[in-house]
Design a protein around this motif. Structure first.
Motif, PDB file in Angstrom:
ATOM      1  N   LYS A  81     -40.350  27.204   9.154  1.00 31.92           N
ATOM      2  CA  LYS A  81     -39.684  28.501   9.048  1.00 31.92           C
ATOM      3  C   LYS A  81     -39.172  28.889  10.431  1.00 31.92           C
ATOM      4  O   LYS A  81     -39.920  28.821  11.412  1.00 31.92           O
ATOM      5  CB  LYS A  81     -40.655  29.575   8.569  1.00 31.92           C
ATOM      6  CG  LYS A  81     -41.240  29.322   7.201  1.00 31.92           C
ATOM      7  CD  LYS A  81     -42.278  30.377   6.860  1.00 31.92           C
ATOM      8  CE  LYS A  81     -42.969  30.039   5.551  1.00 31.92           C
ATOM      9  NZ  LYS A  81     -44.037  30.996   5.241  1.00 31.92           N
ATOM     10  N   LEU A  96     -36.769  26.854   5.912  1.00 30.76           N
ATOM     11  CA  LEU A  96     -36.244  28.217   5.830  1.00 30.76           C
ATOM     12  C   LEU A  96     -35.696  28.642   7.185  1.00 30.76           C
ATOM     13  O   LEU A  96     -36.372  28.471   8.207  1.00 30.76           O
ATOM     14  CB  LEU A  96     -37.351  29.188   5.423  1.00 30.76           C
ATOM     15  CG  LEU A  96     -38.151  28.864   4.156  1.00 30.76           C
ATOM     16  CD1 LEU A  96     -39.272  29.876   3.959  1.00 30.76           C
ATOM     17  CD2 LEU A  96     -37.229  28.859   2.951  1.00 30.76           C
ATOM     18  N   ASP A  98     -33.815  32.056   9.003  1.00 33.11           N
ATOM     19  CA  ASP A  98     -33.317  33.425   8.974  1.00 33.11           C
ATOM     20  C   ASP A  98     -32.609  33.645  10.304  1.00 33.11           C
ATOM     21  O   ASP A  98     -33.223  34.052  11.292  1.00 33.11           O
ATOM     22  CB  ASP A  98     -34.464  34.417   8.789  1.00 33.11           C
ATOM     23  CG  ASP A  98     -33.980  35.851   8.652  1.00 33.11           C
ATOM     24  OD1 ASP A  98     -32.749  36.084   8.676  1.00 33.11           O
ATOM     25  OD2 ASP A  98     -34.836  36.750   8.534  1.00 33.11           O
ATOM     26  N   GLU A 112     -33.990  21.764  -0.667  1.00 30.85           N
ATOM     27  CA  GLU A 112     -35.134  22.680  -0.617  1.00 30.85           C
ATOM     28  C   GLU A 112     -34.935  23.813   0.398  1.00 30.85           C
ATOM     29  O   GLU A 112     -35.816  24.643   0.570  1.00 30.85           O
ATOM     30  CB  GLU A 112     -36.410  21.904  -0.256  1.00 30.85           C
ATOM     31  CG  GLU A 112     -36.758  20.806  -1.244  1.00 30.85           C
ATOM     32  CD  GLU A 112     -37.144  21.356  -2.612  1.00 30.85           C
ATOM     33  OE1 GLU A 112     -37.901  22.347  -2.664  1.00 30.85           O
ATOM     34  OE2 GLU A 112     -36.688  20.799  -3.622  1.00 30.85           O
ATOM     35  N   SER A 113     -33.804  23.826   1.079  1.00 32.21           N
ATOM     36  CA  SER A 113     -33.603  24.782   2.170  1.00 32.21           C
ATOM     37  C   SER A 113     -33.151  26.150   1.683  1.00 32.21           C
ATOM     38  O   SER A 113     -32.555  26.286   0.619  1.00 32.21           O
ATOM     39  CB  SER A 113     -32.584  24.228   3.165  1.00 32.21           C
ATOM     40  OG  SER A 113     -31.341  24.079   2.530  1.00 32.21           O
ATOM     41  N   GLN A 114     -33.477  27.152   2.521  1.00 31.73           N
ATOM     42  CA  GLN A 114     -33.007  28.511   2.310  1.00 31.73           C
ATOM     43  C   GLN A 114     -32.519  29.031   3.648  1.00 31.73           C
ATOM     44  O   GLN A 114     -33.285  29.067   4.613  1.00 31.73           O
ATOM     45  CB  GLN A 114     -34.126  29.413   1.772  1.00 31.73           C
ATOM     46  CG  GLN A 114     -34.594  29.049   0.386  1.00 31.73           C
ATOM     47  CD  GLN A 114     -35.678  29.986  -0.109  1.00 31.73           C
ATOM     48  OE1 GLN A 114     -35.914  31.048   0.448  1.00 31.73           O
ATOM     49  NE2 GLN A 114     -36.353  29.590  -1.177  1.00 31.73           N
ATOM     50  N   THR A 116     -30.561  32.250   5.537  1.00 31.73           N
ATOM     51  CA  THR A 116     -30.052  33.615   5.517  1.00 31.73           C
ATOM     52  C   THR A 116     -29.359  33.829   6.854  1.00 31.73           C
ATOM     53  O   THR A 116     -30.010  34.051   7.877  1.00 31.73           O
ATOM     54  CB  THR A 116     -31.187  34.646   5.323  1.00 31.73           C
ATOM     55  OG1 THR A 116     -31.881  34.336   4.119  1.00 31.73           O
ATOM     56  CG2 THR A 116     -30.636  36.054   5.262  1.00 31.73           C
ATOM     57  N   MET A 131     -30.070  27.080  -0.952  1.00 31.27           N
ATOM     58  CA  MET A 131     -29.792  28.515  -1.055  1.00 31.27           C
ATOM     59  C   MET A 131     -29.247  28.997   0.286  1.00 31.27           C
ATOM     60  O   MET A 131     -29.920  28.864   1.306  1.00 31.27           O
ATOM     61  CB  MET A 131     -31.070  29.289  -1.389  1.00 31.27           C
ATOM     62  CG  MET A 131     -31.736  28.857  -2.688  1.00 31.27           C
ATOM     63  SD  MET A 131     -30.784  29.298  -4.134  1.00 31.27           S
ATOM     64  CE  MET A 131     -30.904  31.051  -4.105  1.00 31.27           C
ATOM     65  N   ASN A 133     -27.389  32.437   1.982  1.00 28.55           N
ATOM     66  CA  ASN A 133     -26.970  33.821   1.871  1.00 28.55           C
ATOM     67  C   ASN A 133     -26.339  34.198   3.210  1.00 28.55           C
ATOM     68  O   ASN A 133     -27.025  34.621   4.133  1.00 28.55           O
ATOM     69  CB  ASN A 133     -28.151  34.739   1.543  1.00 28.55           C
ATOM     70  CG  ASN A 133     -27.710  36.168   1.308  1.00 28.55           C
ATOM     71  OD1 ASN A 133     -26.525  36.449   1.166  1.00 28.55           O
ATOM     72  ND2 ASN A 133     -28.671  37.071   1.278  1.00 28.55           N
TER      73      ASN A 133
END
Length: 192
Positions: A81, A96, A98, A112-114, A116, A131, A133
């Motif tokens: 993360k 992940l 952010d 599998e990544s996210q 933002t 994902m 955003n």
């Protein structure tokens, strides 16, 4: 043993408070509360609260709170993360993030990544299931153009006396180059 083979480490169950600066590889299994600077490879399996500047960064099962700047590549693996911006030549995300991602050559966003945040890159590969955003800005890679060497013009010399005692002048030669785009094919020009 080569100097490039050396690796410093922060072991599991260790909390290091302060900045780390090294030219060697660095493995973080514990916690670092401070910035990290390394011209080599930094591998993070623990926690870092601070900015990271390095040659290559690999993070697996880790937590990073701070910006990442890598000269070459950043790999954010499964279970990792990141809360902060990432800047590198190439970026590969499976965890992940952010924060904004800037990859001057390529970015790979795994299934599998996210993410933002905004992604800026020249080439993007995104797997089904990823994902994101945020915005996407595709930029061509900036080419580094080497400057062509300029011909040297000899410095003017003072007049030199000749064998008969008279002064003679030596003048520098002029370098004449064709005008770019002028191929010299003008049929109206009798000199060509």
């Amino acid at each position: 043993m080569n100097e490039s083979d050396l690796t410093a480490s922060v072991s599991r169950n260790t909390v290091f408070k302060g900045d780390i600066s090294t030219q060697d590889n660095l493995d973080i299994y514990g916690t670092v509360e401070g910035s990290i600077e390394s011209s080599a490879v930094v591998r993070i399996y623990g926690t870092v609260h601070g900015d990271i500047a390095c040659g290559v960064l690999v993070a697996n099962g880790s937590e990073i709170v701070g910006g990442i700047v890598a000269e070459k590549s950043v790999v954010i693996g499964n279970g990792a993360k990141v809360k902060g911006d990432i800047h590198a030549v190439s970026v590969n995300i499976s965890g992940l993030v952010d924060g904004d991602i800037t990859a001057t050559e390529s970015a790979v966003i795994g299934s599998e990544s996210q993410v933002t945040g905004d992604i800026t890159t020249a080439e993007l590969e995104m797997s089904k299931g990823a994902m994101v955003n945020g915005g996407l800005k595709m930029e061509k890679p900036k080419k580094v153009v080497a400057e062509e060497p300029q011909p040297e013009v000899p410095a003017e010399k003072e007049p030199e006396p000749s064998a008969d005692g008279e002064e003679s002048s030596v003048f520098p030669l002029a370098v004449i180059e064709p005008i770019p785009g002028d191929e010299g094919e003008d049929p109206a020009d009798p000199l060509l």
